[in-house]
Design a protein around this motif. Structure first.
Motif, PDB file in Angstrom:
ATOM      1  N   ALA A   2       0.847  -1.187   0.000  1.00 47.77           N
ATOM      2  CA  ALA A   2       0.000   0.000   0.000  1.00 47.77           C
ATOM      3  C   ALA A   2       0.884   1.238   0.000  1.00 47.77           C
ATOM      4  O   ALA A   2       1.766   1.366   0.860  1.00 47.77           O
ATOM      5  N   ALA A   3       0.652   2.114  -0.959  1.00 46.29           N
ATOM      6  CA  ALA A   3       1.409   3.364  -1.037  1.00 46.29           C
ATOM      7  C   ALA A   3       0.544   4.503  -0.526  1.00 46.29           C
ATOM      8  O   ALA A   3      -0.652   4.546  -0.786  1.00 46.29           O
ATOM      9  N   SER A   4       1.187   5.399   0.223  1.00 44.70           N
ATOM     10  CA  SER A   4       0.420   6.526   0.757  1.00 44.70           C
ATOM     11  C   SER A   4      -0.047   7.444  -0.368  1.00 44.70           C
ATOM     12  O   SER A   4      -1.082   8.093  -0.266  1.00 44.70           O
ATOM     13  N   GLU A   5       0.728   7.465  -1.436  1.00 44.08           N
ATOM     14  CA  GLU A   5       0.348   8.312  -2.571  1.00 44.08           C
ATOM     15  C   GLU A   5       1.194   7.957  -3.767  1.00 44.08           C
ATOM     16  O   GLU A   5       2.375   7.632  -3.617  1.00 44.08           O
ATOM     17  N   PHE A   6       0.613   7.947  -4.939  1.00 43.70           N
ATOM     18  CA  PHE A   6       1.376   7.910  -6.179  1.00 43.70           C
ATOM     19  C   PHE A   6       1.309   9.321  -6.755  1.00 43.70           C
ATOM     20  O   PHE A   6       0.391   9.665  -7.482  1.00 43.70           O
ATOM     21  N   TYR A   7       2.293  10.141  -6.354  1.00 48.08           N
ATOM     22  CA  TYR A   7       2.192  11.554  -6.681  1.00 48.08           C
ATOM     23  C   TYR A   7       2.797  11.908  -8.025  1.00 48.08           C
ATOM     24  O   TYR A   7       2.737  13.040  -8.467  1.00 48.08           O
ATOM     25  N   LEU A   8       3.392  10.907  -8.678  1.00 45.65           N
ATOM     26  CA  LEU A   8       3.918  11.078 -10.019  1.00 45.65           C
ATOM     27  C   LEU A   8       3.352   9.974 -10.900  1.00 45.65           C
ATOM     28  O   LEU A   8       2.949   8.922 -10.422  1.00 45.65           O
ATOM     29  N   ASP A   9       3.353  10.231 -12.212  1.00 46.54           N
ATOM     30  CA  ASP A   9       2.858   9.227 -13.149  1.00 46.54           C
ATOM     31  C   ASP A   9       3.963   8.328 -13.684  1.00 46.54           C
ATOM     32  O   ASP A   9       3.675   7.346 -14.348  1.00 46.54           O
ATOM     33  N   TYR A  10       5.197   8.688 -13.416  1.00 48.60           N
ATOM     34  CA  TYR A  10       6.342   7.979 -13.996  1.00 48.60           C
ATOM     35  C   TYR A  10       7.178   7.420 -12.860  1.00 48.60           C
ATOM     36  O   TYR A  10       7.871   8.164 -12.164  1.00 48.60           O
ATOM     37  N   TYR A  11       7.105   6.116 -12.663  1.00 51.00           N
ATOM     38  CA  TYR A  11       7.811   5.490 -11.554  1.00 51.00           C
ATOM     39  C   TYR A  11       7.974   4.005 -11.838  1.00 51.00           C
ATOM     40  O   TYR A  11       7.344   3.451 -12.738  1.00 51.00           O
ATOM     41  N   VAL A  12       8.818   3.389 -11.059  1.00 52.71           N
ATOM     42  CA  VAL A  12       8.978   1.935 -11.093  1.00 52.71           C
ATOM     43  C   VAL A  12       8.699   1.420  -9.696  1.00 52.71           C
ATOM     44  O   VAL A  12       9.196   1.970  -8.713  1.00 52.71           O
ATOM     45  N   ILE A  13       7.897   0.397  -9.621  1.00 53.33           N
ATOM     46  CA  ILE A  13       7.629  -0.236  -8.337  1.00 53.33           C
ATOM     47  C   ILE A  13       8.214  -1.642  -8.368  1.00 53.33           C
ATOM     48  O   ILE A  13       8.171  -2.312  -9.397  1.00 53.33           O
ATOM     49  N   GLY A  14       8.786  -2.037  -7.243  1.00 51.14           N
ATOM     50  CA  GLY A  14       9.467  -3.327  -7.236  1.00 51.14           C
ATOM     51  C   GLY A  14       9.280  -4.104  -5.957  1.00 51.14           C
ATOM     52  O   GLY A  14       8.937  -3.549  -4.908  1.00 51.14           O
ATOM     53  N   TRP A  15       9.503  -5.401  -6.071  1.00 49.87           N
ATOM     54  CA  TRP A  15       9.549  -6.307  -4.929  1.00 49.87           C
ATOM     55  C   TRP A  15      10.958  -6.882  -4.843  1.00 49.87           C
ATOM     56  O   TRP A  15      11.495  -7.360  -5.853  1.00 49.87           O
ATOM     57  N   PHE A  16      11.506  -6.870  -3.640  1.00 51.41           N
ATOM     58  CA  PHE A  16      12.842  -7.366  -3.375  1.00 51.41           C
ATOM     59  C   PHE A  16      12.765  -8.339  -2.202  1.00 51.41           C
ATOM     60  O   PHE A  16      11.789  -8.344  -1.459  1.00 51.41           O
ATOM     61  N   ARG A  17      13.790  -9.152  -2.054  1.00 48.88           N
ATOM     62  CA  ARG A  17      13.807 -10.054  -0.903  1.00 48.88           C
ATOM     63  C   ARG A  17      15.227 -10.240  -0.404  1.00 48.88           C
ATOM     64  O   ARG A  17      16.196 -10.080  -1.164  1.00 48.88           O
ATOM     65  N   GLN A  18      15.323 -10.567   0.861  1.00 41.28           N
ATOM     66  CA  GLN A  18      16.626 -10.846   1.451  1.00 41.28           C
ATOM     67  C   GLN A  18      16.471 -11.973   2.455  1.00 41.28           C
ATOM     68  O   GLN A  18      15.683 -11.876   3.409  1.00 41.28           O
ATOM     69  N   ALA A  19      17.227 -13.029   2.225  1.00 35.03           N
ATOM     70  CA  ALA A  19      17.253 -14.164   3.137  1.00 35.03           C
ATOM     71  C   ALA A  19      18.438 -14.003   4.086  1.00 35.03           C
ATOM     72  O   ALA A  19      19.413 -13.315   3.755  1.00 35.03           O
ATOM     73  N   PRO A  20      18.390 -14.617   5.262  1.00 34.82           N
ATOM     74  CA  PRO A  20      19.494 -14.495   6.218  1.00 34.82           C
ATOM     75  C   PRO A  20      20.825 -14.920   5.602  1.00 34.82           C
ATOM     76  O   PRO A  20      20.913 -15.981   4.978  1.00 34.82           O
ATOM     77  N   GLY A  21      21.819 -14.070   5.753  1.00 37.00           N
ATOM     78  CA  GLY A  21      23.148 -14.388   5.260  1.00 37.00           C
ATOM     79  C   GLY A  21      23.326 -14.254   3.757  1.00 37.00           C
ATOM     80  O   GLY A  21      24.386 -14.606   3.229  1.00 37.00           O
ATOM     81  N   LYS A  22      22.295 -13.751   3.075  1.00 40.80           N
ATOM     82  CA  LYS A  22      22.373 -13.606   1.621  1.00 40.80           C
ATOM     83  C   LYS A  22      22.170 -12.155   1.214  1.00 40.80           C
ATOM     84  O   LYS A  22      21.622 -11.348   1.973  1.00 40.80           O
ATOM     85  N   GLU A  23      22.603 -11.849  -0.002  1.00 32.99           N
ATOM     86  CA  GLU A  23      22.406 -10.506  -0.518  1.00 32.99           C
ATOM     87  C   GLU A  23      20.948 -10.306  -0.953  1.00 32.99           C
ATOM     88  O   GLU A  23      20.245 -11.257  -1.277  1.00 32.99           O
ATOM     89  N   ARG A  24      20.561  -9.046  -0.987  1.00 38.44           N
ATOM     90  CA  ARG A  24      19.212  -8.703  -1.462  1.00 38.44           C
ATOM     91  C   ARG A  24      19.075  -9.053  -2.938  1.00 38.44           C
ATOM     92  O   ARG A  24      20.004  -8.854  -3.719  1.00 38.44           O
ATOM     93  N   GLU A  25      17.899  -9.567  -3.290  1.00 39.58           N
ATOM     94  CA  GLU A  25      17.610  -9.913  -4.688  1.00 39.58           C
ATOM     95  C   GLU A  25      16.453  -9.058  -5.213  1.00 39.58           C
ATOM     96  O   GLU A  25      15.515  -8.757  -4.481  1.00 39.58           O
ATOM     97  N   GLU A  26      16.553  -8.728  -6.490  1.00 41.58           N
ATOM     98  CA  GLU A  26      15.429  -8.076  -7.171  1.00 41.58           C
ATOM     99  C   GLU A  26      14.481  -9.173  -7.664  1.00 41.58           C
ATOM    100  O   GLU A  26      14.860  -9.958  -8.527  1.00 41.58           O
ATOM    101  N   VAL A  27      13.309  -9.235  -7.088  1.00 38.62           N
ATOM    102  CA  VAL A  27      12.363 -10.305  -7.403  1.00 38.62           C
ATOM    103  C   VAL A  27      11.516  -9.953  -8.622  1.00 38.62           C
ATOM    104  O   VAL A  27      11.380 -10.741  -9.554  1.00 38.62           O
ATOM    105  N   SER A  28      10.950  -8.755  -8.621  1.00 36.51           N
ATOM    106  CA  SER A  28      10.065  -8.349  -9.712  1.00 36.51           C
ATOM    107  C   SER A  28       9.886  -6.842  -9.697  1.00 36.51           C
ATOM    108  O   SER A  28       9.893  -6.233  -8.631  1.00 36.51           O
ATOM    109  N   CYS A  29       9.747  -6.259 -10.885  1.00 34.64           N
ATOM    110  CA  CYS A  29       9.490  -4.829 -11.011  1.00 34.64           C
ATOM    111  C   CYS A  29       8.458  -4.576 -12.104  1.00 34.64           C
ATOM    112  O   CYS A  29       8.318  -5.371 -13.042  1.00 34.64           O
ATOM    113  N   MET A  30       7.790  -3.439 -11.972  1.00 36.47           N
ATOM    114  CA  MET A  30       6.836  -3.005 -12.992  1.00 36.47           C
ATOM    115  C   MET A  30       7.001  -1.507 -13.232  1.00 36.47           C
ATOM    116  O   MET A  30       7.143  -0.739 -12.277  1.00 36.47           O
ATOM    117  N   HIS A  31       7.006  -1.109 -14.511  1.00 37.55           N
ATOM    118  CA  HIS A  31       7.150   0.303 -14.855  1.00 37.55           C
ATOM    119  C   HIS A  31       5.775   0.899 -15.124  1.00 37.55           C
ATOM    120  O   HIS A  31       4.945   0.287 -15.791  1.00 37.55           O
TER     121      HIS A  31
END
Length: 130
Positions: free
Chosen positions: A22-51
């Motif tokens: 949930a976003a408090s506001e989408f105050y611009l029309d041009y943005y990228v939203i993404g989902w990331f994940r991080q498991a213990p002891g591992k680097e953050r991964e880019e899971v999915s994005c949408m433009h």
């Protein structure tokens, strides 16, 4: 501007979860939203994005065909539907927004990098286990 994730939990292998952002506001029309994940002891991964410009999407190879990103602009919500979950999907999942993505028509996979994102949620735990 804030984003808040929800929907994490404990699920058995092969099960499904739907994460919500949930976003408090989408105050611009041009943005990228993404989902990331991080498991213990591992680097953050880019899971999915949408433009926002064309709803083009990117998925991490290991989640292709199992995860689906979607959005509901009217409700200021973004979702990550996760099906056929595997133990290796266990991680803290974060929703984030890049409010100033590059305008030189780069493909979405080049824009889905965590360092570009400036608004992050607190994360929601997803655990896949018997």
């Amino acid at each position: 501007w804030q984003v808040v994730e929800s929907g994490g939990g404990l699920v058995q292998p092969g099960g499904s979860l739907r994460l919500s952002c949930a976003a408090s506001e989408f105050y611009l029309d041009y943005y990228v939203i993404g989902w990331f994940r991080q498991a213990p002891g591992k680097e953050r991964e880019e899971v999915s994005c949408m433009h926002s410009r064309d709803t083009s999407t990117y998925y991490l190879n290991s989640v292709k065909g199992r995860f689906t990103i979607s959005r509901d602009n009217a409700r200021k919500m973004t979702y990550l539907q996760m099906d056929n979950l595997k133990p290796e999907d266990t991680a803290v999942y974060y929703c984030a927004i890049d409010w100033t993505p590059s305008r030189d028509k780069k493909p979405i996979q080049d824009l889905c990098k965590g360092e570009f994102f400036d608004t992050w949620g607190q994360g929601t735990q997803v655990t896949v286990s018997e």
